[in-house]
Design a protein around this motif. Structure first.
Motif, PDB file in Angstrom:
ATOM      1  N   HIS A 150      -7.626   2.927  -3.117  1.00 33.38           N
ATOM      2  CA  HIS A 150      -8.192   2.427  -1.861  1.00 33.38           C
ATOM      3  C   HIS A 150      -9.413   3.247  -1.457  1.00 33.38           C
ATOM      4  O   HIS A 150     -10.269   2.788  -0.725  1.00 33.38           O
ATOM      5  CB  HIS A 150      -7.088   2.540  -0.799  1.00 33.38           C
ATOM      6  N   TYR A 207      -9.363  -5.182  -2.484  1.00 30.52           N
ATOM      7  CA  TYR A 207      -9.838  -3.825  -2.740  1.00 30.52           C
ATOM      8  C   TYR A 207     -11.207  -3.771  -3.428  1.00 30.52           C
ATOM      9  O   TYR A 207     -11.898  -2.759  -3.325  1.00 30.52           O
ATOM     10  CB  TYR A 207      -8.813  -3.059  -3.585  1.00 30.52           C
ATOM     11  N   GLU A 254       0.858  -1.188   0.000  1.00 34.95           N
ATOM     12  CA  GLU A 254       0.000   0.000   0.000  1.00 34.95           C
ATOM     13  C   GLU A 254       0.893   1.236   0.000  1.00 34.95           C
ATOM     14  O   GLU A 254       1.812   1.333   0.815  1.00 34.95           O
ATOM     15  CB  GLU A 254      -0.902   0.010   1.242  1.00 34.95           C
TER      16      GLU A 254
END
Lengths: 460, 292
Positions: A145, A336, A91
Motif C-alpha cells: 500500500h 492499489y 488490508e
C-alpha cells in the motif's frame, strides 16, 4: 406430566428463540466483504469502490468494512486457520503480517501473488524495498500500500531563529553538535529548555527506524536472527549516548500522546523522526505547528550513509477461500495500482504510493504551507528508493522488544557507571545484544513449525 | 398451592439437562482439551504436533516466566501486606460507635471499586504522566528540586501498579471487614474493657479472633485476584512495560496464546497457574484450619 403455565411459557420461549437462532439470518450488506482496519483508508477508497460497483455486476461488487485492528486480526486469523468466514479482500498491517506468517508456508491462507505480479509486470512497477515485508520464503502474499520513508521534522522557527543551517548537518554527530545551542538553559532551572530529538528507550518504533537506517536488521533473508551484529551494537550505543546522562539530547515525546504532542507544540522537543503517514497525522492533529515545521533527510550514521529509514506498512491480500479470487485480484489492482487513488492517498494522509510510475504526479510537488512551503511529497519520494529492506520474520515483534530491553539495560549501565560516549558503551552494547539474541532464539527454537526440516512433516 | 408427586423419575434430569449440556460443552470439554493442548504445539486445528512435556520444559526455562511470576507474587504480597491492613484500618475507623456520616464515608471509600479497571488504568496513566501528570505536578510544587520530567511508569512500575490497585480495592475489601466487625459481639469487647484491656489488646484478643474467618477469606480472595492480574498493567503500561517490569503470569499467557498464537504453550502456562492457585488455596485452608 403436568406443567404449570410458567413452565409452558419458559419452554415456549426456549423453543422460539432456538428456532429463531437456527433459521434467522442477519441481513448481510450487499457486495463482497473487503476488510479494512483504518477509517482514513476507508474514506480514501470509498469513491473508488463506489465507481467499481457502478461498473460491475452485483456478484462482483465490494463492500468496504472497517474493523478495529485487533478484532480484524483475530477474525482473520480464525478465518485463515479454522474456516470461519473470511473476506474476499483484506488490508493487513505489518504487525499482523508477522502472525499470518507464523506457521508453515502452506498454512499462510492467503493467495500467493508472486507469479501473477511477475507475469503482469507489477513487481517491476513497485518500489523494490516495499515488497520485502510482505514476502516470506521468497513468496509475496500482498500488494504493498505504501513506502513509508522517514525524514526528520524540525521546528524551523526555532532552528532558524538560532541561526542554525540544517544544510550543514550530514551525520547524527553533526546534528548533535550543530543543534546544541538550542539546548541552552535560559530559565536557569538546571535543565535544558529544549531537547533535540524525540527518541526514548521505551519507544520501539523509533529504535527500529534508527537500526534499519544504519543498515542493521533483526533477521537475515533466511530468517536467522542477526540481532547481535556490530551495526546494531553501534546504533544502540549511539541511541543510549543521546538519552542518558547530563548532556542527553533525546526526550520521551511519543506520538498520539498528549504529553508528546505538547512537547512538540511548546518547542520542548525540536525534532521528530517522521514517516510520511505521520506528516499527515501532524497536519490533522497538530494544526498549531502549521508554518513552523520543515522536513530534511535524516542525518546519516556515517558520512555518505543512508539519509532515510522506514516505519510501518500495509498490504492488500486475498484469502485463499475468497469466493472469486480472480475478481478480488482485479479489484486489488484497480485499487492499489490506480493513479487516482495514489493522488487521493497523498492528499488525505500524506502517504506516498509504492508505484514508481505515479511518482511524476505534480501533486507531490505542490508546496505545503504546513511545512513552510516545502513540497513534502517530493521530499519523501526522493528518499523512497533508499528505504531499507525489512524481513517478514514472525519473530520480528519479539526481536524489536528484545532490542528495546537491551537498550533499557544499557542505559541503566550507562547511568550507573557514568559512561555516556558511544565508544565506551560499545562493549556493553555487544553484551546486551548477545543476551537479546539468546532470548529471541529461545523463542524461535520453541516454534516447531518455523524450522524448515519440520515444515514438510506437518502438512495436514 | 399443592406439590404434584406424579412426575416421572427422570423429570429432574430433564430440567438440569440444559445446564449440564452447556456446562459440559463450554466448561468440561474445553478444560480437558486444554490439558491435551498443553502437550501439543498447534497452528490452527490442522497443524498439530505432540510435543510431550516440551511446553512445560520451555516454560521453566523461559526467563520471562520467572519475571512474570516474580512480578505477580510481589504484587500479591503487596496486596496482602499493604492493601488488607489498610482495608481493615478503614473498616475499624468506620465501625467506631457514634461516627457521623458513616454511610457517606463508606460510599466514598467503596466507590472506586465501582469503576472499571480499564478506566482506572487510563486515569492513572494520565496521573503518572512524566511531565504534566498530576503526581509530578504536585511533587514539583511541593518538593524543591524535583526534576521537570520523571517517569514513574518506567522506573517504578510495580509501585505505580500497587498505588493504582490500592485506590481501587482498599474500599472493596473494607466492606468485607466492616460486615465482619459489625457481627462481633459487644459483650466480649465490654468485658475486655472492664478487665483493663487497651484498644490494641481488645483488637488482638477479642475482635481479630472473631473476624479471622472473614480475614482468611479476604486474604485468599486477594491472592487469587492478584495472581489473575492482567488488565491493570496491560492498559497502564500499554503491555508488559519497560523490560517486562509489569509482566504478570496472565499477561504472559495472553501474549503467548493470542499474540504469538502458541496455544499449547499458553495452556501449559494456564495449568501451571491453576496448580499454583490450587496449592495456595489448600495451603491457606490448612493454615487457617490448624490455627482454628
Amino acid at each position: 406430566m403436568q406443567l404449570s403455565l410458567g413452565s409452558w411459557t419458559i419452554c415456549g420461549l426456549a423453543v422460539a428463540s432456538s428456532l429463531g437462532m437456527a433459521f434467522w439470518k442477519a441481513p448481510a450488506p450487499p457486495g463482497k466483504p473487503f476488510w479494512l482496519f483504518s477509517q482514513s483508508h476507508s474514506l480514501t477508497y470509498m469513491p473508488m469502490i463506489a465507481e467499481w460497483n457502478k461498473t460491475h455486476p452485483p456478484e462482483h461488487q465490494f463492500n468496504g468494512t472497517v474493523i478495529a485492528g485487533p478484532a480484524l486480526e483475530r477474525r482473520l486469523a480464525s478465518g485463515l486457520l479454522s474456516g470461519t468466514p473470511v473476506p474476499d479482500a483484506v488490508e493487513i498491517e505489518i504487525s499482523m503480517a508477522a502472525k499470518v506468517y507464523a506457521g508453515p508456508l502452506d498454512a499462510v491462507g492467503l493467495v500467493d501473488l508472486t507469479d501473477r505480479m511477475n507475469h503482469e509486470g507489477i513487481t517491476a512497477q513497485i518500489n523494490a524495498p516495499s515488497l520485502a515485508p510482505w514476502t516470506t520464503h521468497g513468496r509475496i502474499f500482498g500488494l504493498p500500500h505504501d513506502v513509508h520513508p522517514v525524514l526528520l521534522a524540525y521546528r524551523a522557527d526555532l532552528v532558524e531563529a538560532a541561526g542554525i543551517r540544517v544544510e550543514d548537518i550530514e551525520t547524527w554527530d553533526d546534528f548533535a553538535r550543530i543543534m546544541a545551542p538550542l539546548m541552552a538553559d535560559k530559565d536557569r532551572d538546571g535543565y535544558p529548555d529544549r531537547y533535540l530529538l524525540g527518541v526514548w528507550e521505551t519507544n520501539p518504533a523509533s529504535i527500529e527506524i534508527l537500526i534499519l537506517q544504519a543498515g542493521g536488521e533483526f533477521f537475515d533473508q533466511n530468517f536467522k536472527s542477526v540481532i547481535n551484529s556490530e551495526t546494531n551494537a553501534r546504533v544502540i550505543s549511539g541511541i543510549v549516548s543521546w538519552i542518558a546522562g547530563p548532556k542527553r539530547i533525546g526526550a520521551n515525546a511519543p506520538n498520539f500522546d498528549a504529553e508528546g504532542n505538547h512537547l512538540f507544540l511548546s518547542g520542548g522537543v525540536v525534532c521528530c523522526l517522521m514517516p510520511d503517514w505521520l506528516a499527515g497525522v501532524w497536519m490533522q492533529d497538530l494544526p498549531g505547528l502549521k508554518g513552523k515545521v520543515k522536513l530534511m533527510p535524516l542525518p546519516a550514521w556515517e558520512k555518505g550513509g543512508r539519509r532515510t529509514s522506514v516505519a510501518g506498512g500495509t498490504m492488500l491480500s486475498i484469502p485463499e477461500r475468497s469466493t472469486d479470487v480472480e475478481n478480488s485480484w482485479d479489484f486489488a489492482k484497480r485499487l492499489y495500482l490506480s493513479r487516482d487513488l495514489a493522488e487521493t492517498l497523498f492528499k488525505n494522509s500524506s502517504i506516498i504510493t509504492p508505484i514508481k510510475t505515479h511518482w511524476n504526479n505534480p501533486v507531490y510537488d505542490k508546496p505545503n504551507p504546513y511545512f513552510c512551503g516545502q513540497a513534502n511529497g517530493r521530499l519523501f519520494i526522493n528518499e523512497a528508493p533508499n528505504v531499507p529492506i525489512r524481513t517478514s520474520s514472525p519473530f520480528r515483534p519479539a526481536a524489536i522488544q528484545a532490542v528495546t530491553d537491551a537498550i533499557i539495560r544499557l542505559k541503566q549501565r550507562a547511568e550507573a557507571q557514568s559512561i555516556y560516549t558511544p565508544s565506551a558503551l560499545l562493549p556493553f552494547a555487544r553484551e546486551e545484544l548477545k543476551r537479546a539474541e539468546a532470548e529471541v532464539r529461545s523463542q524461535m527454537d520453541r516454534n516447531f513449525f518455523q524450522t524448515a526440516e519440520n515444515q514438510a512433516k506437518v502438512s495436514p | 398451592m399443592s406439590l404434584s408427586t406424579s412426575h416421572p423419575r427422570w423429570t429432574p434430569y430433564v430440567f438440569i439437562a440444559p445446564f449440564l449440556t452447556v456446562f459440559a460443552v463450554f466448561m468440561v470439554y474445553p478444560l480437558i482439551q486444554s490439558i491435551v493442548l498443553a502437550f501439543r504445539q498447534t497452528y490452527g486445528p490442522d497443524y498439530v504436533i505432540w510435543v510431550g512435556l516440551a511446553n512445560f520444559r520451555n516454560l521453566l526455562a523461559d526467563p520471562d516466566f520467572w519475571t512474570a511470576l516474580k512480578n505477580t507474587f510481589t504484587y500479591a504480597l503487596a496486596s496482602v501486606t499493604i492493601q488488607l491492613p489498610l482495608s481493615l484500618g478503614l473498616a475499624l475507623l468506620l465501625n467506631r460507635p457514634g461516627l457521623r456520616g458513616r454511610a457517606f464515608f463508606r460510599l466514598i471509600f467503596f466507590s472506586p471499586s465501582l469503576v472499571g479497571v480499564v478506566f482506572v488504568a487510563m486515569m492513572f496513566s494520565v496521573m503518572f504522566g512524566e511531565k504534566e501528570g498530576l503526581v509530578n505536578t504536585l511533587l514539583r510544587t511541593f518538593v524543591p528540586g524535583f526534576p521537570p520530567v520523571f517517569a514513574w511508569l518506567q522506573n517504578y512500575v510495580m509501585s505505580a501498579l500497587i498505588v493504582a490497585s490500592l485506590w481501587m480495592y482498599v474500599g472493596f475489601n473494607m466492606i468485607y471487614f466492616l460486615a465482619a466487625l459489625q457481627s462481633v459481639g459487644q459483650d466480649g469487647i465490654e468485658a475486655a474493657e472492664i478487665d483493663g484491656a487497651n484498644a490494641w489488646q481488645r483488637f488482638r484478643h477479642v475482635i481479630f479472633p472473631e473476624i479471622k474467618p472473614v480475614a482468611g477469606f479476604v486474604v485468599l480472595l486477594s491472592i487469587i485476584g492478584s495472581l489473575q492480574l492482567f488488565e491493570l498493567p496491560f492498559v497502564l503500561l500499554n503491555g508488559a512495560g519497560p523490560e517486562r517490569r509489569g509482566l504478570t503470569v496472565v499477561m504472559y499467557l495472553y501474549q503467548n496464546g493470542f499474540e504469538r498464537n502458541d496455544l499449547g504453550f499458553a495452556s501449559a502456562i494456564g495449568w501451571t497457574l491453576a496448580v499454583l492457585l490450587i496449592g495456595l488455596a489448600i495451603g491457606q485452608r490448612k493454615l487457617m484450619g490448624k490455627e482454628e
